[in-house]
Design a protein around this motif. Sequence first.
Motif, PDB file in Angstrom:
ATOM      1  N   GLU A   1      32.595   7.991 -19.252  1.00 45.70           N
ATOM      2  CA  GLU A   1      32.413   8.796 -18.042  1.00 45.70           C
ATOM      3  C   GLU A   1      31.963   7.941 -16.861  1.00 45.70           C
ATOM      4  O   GLU A   1      31.116   7.073 -16.995  1.00 45.70           O
ATOM      5  CB  GLU A   1      31.385   9.907 -18.293  1.00 45.70           C
ATOM      6  N   GLN A   2      32.552   8.190 -15.708  1.00 43.51           N
ATOM      7  CA  GLN A   2      32.179   7.482 -14.496  1.00 43.51           C
ATOM      8  C   GLN A   2      31.612   8.452 -13.473  1.00 43.51           C
ATOM      9  O   GLN A   2      30.525   8.273 -12.968  1.00 43.51           O
ATOM     10  CB  GLN A   2      33.394   6.741 -13.934  1.00 43.51           C
ATOM     11  N   GLY A   3      32.338   9.537 -13.201  1.00 43.57           N
ATOM     12  CA  GLY A   3      31.869  10.551 -12.268  1.00 43.57           C
ATOM     13  C   GLY A   3      32.058  10.153 -10.821  1.00 43.57           C
ATOM     14  O   GLY A   3      32.197   8.982 -10.486  1.00 43.57           O
TER      15      GLY A   3
ATOM     16  N   ASP B   1      38.884  15.589  -9.698  1.00 42.23           N
ATOM     17  CA  ASP B   1      38.946  14.762 -10.903  1.00 42.23           C
ATOM     18  C   ASP B   1      40.295  14.987 -11.575  1.00 42.23           C
ATOM     19  O   ASP B   1      40.677  16.133 -11.839  1.00 42.23           O
ATOM     20  CB  ASP B   1      37.821  15.121 -11.874  1.00 42.23           C
TER      21      ASP B   1
ATOM     22  N   GLY C   1      38.803  11.152  -8.417  1.00 47.87           N
ATOM     23  CA  GLY C   1      38.351  10.534  -9.650  1.00 47.87           C
ATOM     24  C   GLY C   1      39.402  10.598 -10.738  1.00 47.87           C
ATOM     25  O   GLY C   1      40.401  11.308 -10.640  1.00 47.87           O
TER      26      GLY C   1
ATOM     27  N   ASN D   1      30.962   9.551  -6.950  1.00 47.63           N
ATOM     28  CA  ASN D   1      29.735   9.084  -6.301  1.00 47.63           C
ATOM     29  C   ASN D   1      29.160  10.163  -5.382  1.00 47.63           C
ATOM     30  O   ASN D   1      29.817  11.157  -5.065  1.00 47.63           O
ATOM     31  CB  ASN D   1      29.986   7.767  -5.555  1.00 47.63           C
TER      32      ASN D   1
ATOM     33  N   GLU E   1      39.831  10.587 -15.214  1.00 45.81           N
ATOM     34  CA  GLU E   1      39.223  10.639 -16.539  1.00 45.81           C
ATOM     35  C   GLU E   1      39.379   9.277 -17.219  1.00 45.81           C
ATOM     36  O   GLU E   1      40.480   8.743 -17.309  1.00 45.81           O
ATOM     37  CB  GLU E   1      39.927  11.713 -17.365  1.00 45.81           C
TER      38      GLU E   1
END
Length: 238
Positions: free
Chosen positions: A114-116, A126, A108, A118, A110
């Motif tokens: 915010e996506q986060g 991240d 992931g 799955n 930043e």
Amino acid sequence: MKARITADQHLLDSNRRSEWKQKDAWRTLRILSEFVDGFDTLSDVERAVAVFGSARTKPDSPGYALAEEVGAALAKEGFSVITGGGPGVMEAANKGAVEAGGESIGLGIELPFEQGLNGYVDIGLDFRYFFVRKTMFVKYAQAFIVLPGGFGTMDELFEALTLVQTKKVTQFPVVLLGTAYWGGLVDWLRGRMLDDGMINPVDVDLMLVTDDVAEAVAHIVAGCNTRPGPPGDAALPS
């Protein structure tokens, strides 16, 4: 929802030049820590393929189903599947890999909103910095499969092609999946970039364009089987 300032923006935004002298030296330690964390977490990944494509692809769309099929097909060939860990194509490829019994990895990034990661990611990281994340994709994947996507997908595609063209990586198959989507780009590469002498004829052949998942995976398997191994210790500087 207010967009937050990301670490990349702090590093690259010229409007924040006044901060550089005081903070950039310390920022290098954070960058180093991201490299160390990535190398440590992914060090046991042996055979992997990175799958790229749009985060905006809907779960009920043909593109999502195609990415699921890709993830499953790669897992059945013994590849771990690495994606950007987000929704859309990334989620679908991770899901396909997991449901086929394979290893699913999400890297992931930043973002201002915010996506986060799955819910189909087995191994997740991240990153704050795009360039650290890009290094992990290339270092731990033996090939790229690129489904329809936007600027981020194009960025990953052309970075991979540049690395292969300049022989920074060798025997690195790149597959564009979706002839209707990618056909115009390939025609432009052949009809403009090549004709104007900006690339060589062999450069256009650095990627396979297909609609067939089986053909894509077979191309990757063949390419990975002929890939040379890493240099021995004798090649390292003393």
